[in-house]
Write an enzyme that holds these catalytic residues in place. Structure first.
Site, PDB file in Angstrom:
ATOM      1  N   LYS A 161       0.862  -1.176   0.000  1.00  0.00           N
ATOM      2  CA  LYS A 161       0.000   0.000   0.000  1.00  0.00           C
ATOM      3  C   LYS A 161       0.904   1.233   0.000  1.00  0.00           C
ATOM      4  O   LYS A 161       1.568   1.520   0.993  1.00  0.00           O
ATOM      5  CB  LYS A 161      -0.923   0.040   1.220  1.00  0.00           C
ATOM      6  CG  LYS A 161      -1.911   1.200   1.169  1.00  0.00           C
ATOM      7  CD  LYS A 161      -2.786   1.262   2.394  1.00  0.00           C
ATOM      8  CE  LYS A 161      -3.902   2.285   2.201  1.00  0.00           C
ATOM      9  NZ  LYS A 161      -3.420   3.627   1.814  1.00  0.00           N
ATOM     10  N   ARG A 201     -17.016   0.697  -2.334  1.00  0.00           N
ATOM     11  CA  ARG A 201     -16.330  -0.207  -1.415  1.00  0.00           C
ATOM     12  C   ARG A 201     -16.946  -1.603  -1.457  1.00  0.00           C
ATOM     13  O   ARG A 201     -18.160  -1.757  -1.479  1.00  0.00           O
ATOM     14  CB  ARG A 201     -16.391   0.332   0.020  1.00  0.00           C
ATOM     15  CG  ARG A 201     -15.715   1.667   0.186  1.00  0.00           C
ATOM     16  CD  ARG A 201     -15.635   2.092   1.644  1.00  0.00           C
ATOM     17  NE  ARG A 201     -15.221   3.485   1.749  1.00  0.00           N
ATOM     18  CZ  ARG A 201     -13.969   3.902   1.708  1.00  0.00           C
ATOM     19  NH1 ARG A 201     -12.992   3.020   1.585  1.00  0.00           N
ATOM     20  NH2 ARG A 201     -13.675   5.187   1.797  1.00  0.00           N
ATOM     21  N   PHE A 260      -1.717   0.118 -10.320  1.00  0.00           N
ATOM     22  CA  PHE A 260      -2.165  -1.103  -9.665  1.00  0.00           C
ATOM     23  C   PHE A 260      -3.459  -1.664 -10.238  1.00  0.00           C
ATOM     24  O   PHE A 260      -3.956  -2.680  -9.763  1.00  0.00           O
ATOM     25  CB  PHE A 260      -2.305  -0.911  -8.152  1.00  0.00           C
ATOM     26  CG  PHE A 260      -3.195   0.236  -7.732  1.00  0.00           C
ATOM     27  CD1 PHE A 260      -4.554   0.204  -7.924  1.00  0.00           C
ATOM     28  CD2 PHE A 260      -2.648   1.343  -7.104  1.00  0.00           C
ATOM     29  CE1 PHE A 260      -5.370   1.246  -7.517  1.00  0.00           C
ATOM     30  CE2 PHE A 260      -3.444   2.388  -6.683  1.00  0.00           C
ATOM     31  CZ  PHE A 260      -4.823   2.334  -6.891  1.00  0.00           C
ATOM     32  N   LYS A 281      -7.663  -3.195   2.589  1.00  0.00           N
ATOM     33  CA  LYS A 281      -6.389  -2.638   3.036  1.00  0.00           C
ATOM     34  C   LYS A 281      -6.035  -3.222   4.397  1.00  0.00           C
ATOM     35  O   LYS A 281      -6.902  -3.458   5.235  1.00  0.00           O
ATOM     36  CB  LYS A 281      -6.437  -1.117   3.086  1.00  0.00           C
ATOM     37  CG  LYS A 281      -7.507  -0.525   3.978  1.00  0.00           C
ATOM     38  CD  LYS A 281      -7.495   1.006   3.887  1.00  0.00           C
ATOM     39  CE  LYS A 281      -8.645   1.609   4.687  1.00  0.00           C
ATOM     40  NZ  LYS A 281      -8.672   3.088   4.599  1.00  0.00           N
TER      41      LYS A 281
END
Length: 291
Positions: free
Chosen positions: A56, A198, A128, A204
């Site tokens: 991350k 989401r 990503f 994460k």
């Protein structure tokens, strides 16, 4: 950027068409289409081996629409022409990043309306995702990796993904990454197509939690902090009010975040009353900041 051979150009053209004929860059609206992460929980029913895992990056989220580089709110990022010139006419998602533990300096570079070449030379675009509403992430990873290899620009990099077979392996990897300055890890569900908002398709994992809160009052300092900020009184997104008294530099105590501003804070779980435990100030939330 080196010139591409005719064979490579044909390859790129085929890749664009096959991967994006159903989801062209021009049809996408970055502020509404971006994928956002939930927090990873170890007791999830989906095995960790079903996810592809990457670092991350503590940078600035940047969506390439095929024409423009935008923040996740849809605002234009003023990057130099040479920085965006190699990028293809497809939608990419990534992070503007320079190095670990360097967010403030990076933010200063990216916020400047007239970009300075010598400073932007420090910045990389860490890609990503190559969004597609039908294609699973595992295939999208292969696509963006191949595409960026063909582009062959020093400042455009594919984010490496890897699998872990247990939470123990994942935890060991997280610990090693954090010890070397990384912010945490991202987990992409390998079989999931790109979807906005989401979901469990993107998670994460950090050594701590973070969240946002609105500053509602300044509490005065005592002792060596007399005449300066002692703590911020804040209200988080769940409506809980609490105080944050740690994490500030002396300069931030002398010039604290104004009432009404949004801050990011870190914490370690909740008390029985739902108050964030050991809350500590991180920074004022900036429009450019990633979540």
């Amino acid at each position: 950027m080196p010139k591409l051979s005719k064979i490579r150009l044909v390859y790129l053209a085929v890749l664009y068409v096959t991967a994006f004929c159903a989801f062209p860059a021009a049809a996408l609206q970055a502020p509404t289409q971006i994928q956002l992460a939930k927090v990873y929980e170890q007791d999830k029913t989906t095995p960790v081996s079903d996810y592809l895992v990457s670092e991350k990056y503590d940078g600035i989220r940047a969506i390439w629409t095929g024409k423009q580089l935008l923040t996740r709110q849809g605002n234009l990022i003023s990057a130099p022409e040479w920085f965006t010139a190699p990028l293809p006419d497809v939608w990419l998602d990534g992070e503007l990043w320079a190095k670990r533990q360097n967010f403030e300096a990076l933010s200063s570079i990216v916020r400047t309306q007239t970009p300075k070449d010598n400073r932007w030379r420090q910045v990389k675009y860490m890609v990503f995702d190559m969004p597609d509403a039908q294609m699973p992430f595992e295939e999208r990873y292969k696509n963006y990796s191949s595409l960026i290899e063909q582009i062959n620009a020093e400042h455009i990099k594919p984010v490496k993904q890897q699998r872990f077979h247990s939470n123990h392996e994942l935890s060991k990897h997280l610990q090693a990454m954090v010890e070397n300055g990384a912010e945490g890890l991202m987990l992409h569900l390998a079989t999931a197509p790109h979807q906005s908002g989401r979901s469990d398709a993107l998670l994460k994992l950090k050594p701590y939690f973070d969240d946002e809160a609105e500053v509602i009052a300044h509490l005065p300092g005592k002792g060596k902090y007399t005449g300066m900020l002692g703590a911020l009184r804040v209200r988080n997104q769940q409506g809980i009010e609490f105080s944050i008294g740690t994490g500030f530099t002396d300069a931030e105590r002398a010039n604290p975040p104004p009432v009404g501003s949004i801050i990011t804070y870190k914490y370690h779980g909740y008390t029985n009353n739902g108050v964030p435990r050991f809350a500590s100030f991180l920074r004022i939330r900036e429009e450019l900041e990633d979540e």
